[in-house]
Design a protein around this motif. Sequence first.
Motif, PDB file in Angstrom:
ATOM      1  N   THR A  35      31.045   9.380  16.725  1.00  0.00           N
ATOM      2  CA  THR A  35      30.366  10.104  17.611  1.00  0.00           C
ATOM      3  C   THR A  35      30.985  11.480  17.646  1.00  0.00           C
ATOM      4  N   LEU A  54      23.881  15.819  13.750  1.00  0.00           N
ATOM      5  CA  LEU A  54      22.730  15.558  14.100  1.00  0.00           C
ATOM      6  C   LEU A  54      21.907  15.706  12.945  1.00  0.00           C
ATOM      7  N   ARG A  59      25.732  10.863  16.293  1.00  0.00           N
ATOM      8  CA  ARG A  59      25.388  11.369  17.456  1.00  0.00           C
ATOM      9  C   ARG A  59      26.282  12.379  17.972  1.00  0.00           C
ATOM     10  N   THR A  79      22.369  14.515  21.367  1.00  0.00           N
ATOM     11  CA  THR A  79      22.114  13.090  21.903  1.00  0.00           C
ATOM     12  C   THR A  79      22.444  12.873  23.438  1.00  0.00           C
TER      13      THR A  79
END
Length: 194
Positions: A35, A54, A59, A79
Amino acid sequence: MKSVCVYCGSSPGNRPEYAEGARLLGRALAEGGLTLVYGGGKVGLMGIVADAVLEHGGRAVGIIPEALMQKEVGHRGLTELHVVRNMHERKQMMADRADAFVAMPGGVGTFEELFETFTWLQLGYHAKPVGLLNLAGFYDGMLGFLSHAVQEGFLKQVHADLLHVGDTPAGLLTQLAGAPRVRVDKWQEARDQT
């Protein structure tokens, strides 16, 4: 390592290598299941790395102060987007949400974020690895200055070595993933020497 905080410029810089590096970092994060945690902007390298994450199914978590959101620089397609009161809350939340840190090319804000996180590591406030993505030699001068600080006795080599440096996103992420999580206590070391 599940999340990486990326510090980078709100402008793209003058060299195409910077934007390309941001795209490659975003892709590497997404493909590695990591992430992105970052400052929440849609402009400059910030926007490029978030868009790349993305685009590749990853994320992206943005954290932006109200004042910058009001200037309409916030990325509304993330996100998660957290709007906080000020820069202090932003930096603390970014640090709390990340398992590692990467600084890409940027300006004074990027430098400040990098050095604060690096200082926290040196003082033992966290044990998360800190990395420098040295695209097109952007940070060569700073790395030379850190060596100068070691030579002049203001920075210990063992602390300078805590900063992981790479010139490719994939290589740097590999370094950070393999870095030992060692809690440093600069002040204990100082007491031990007296």
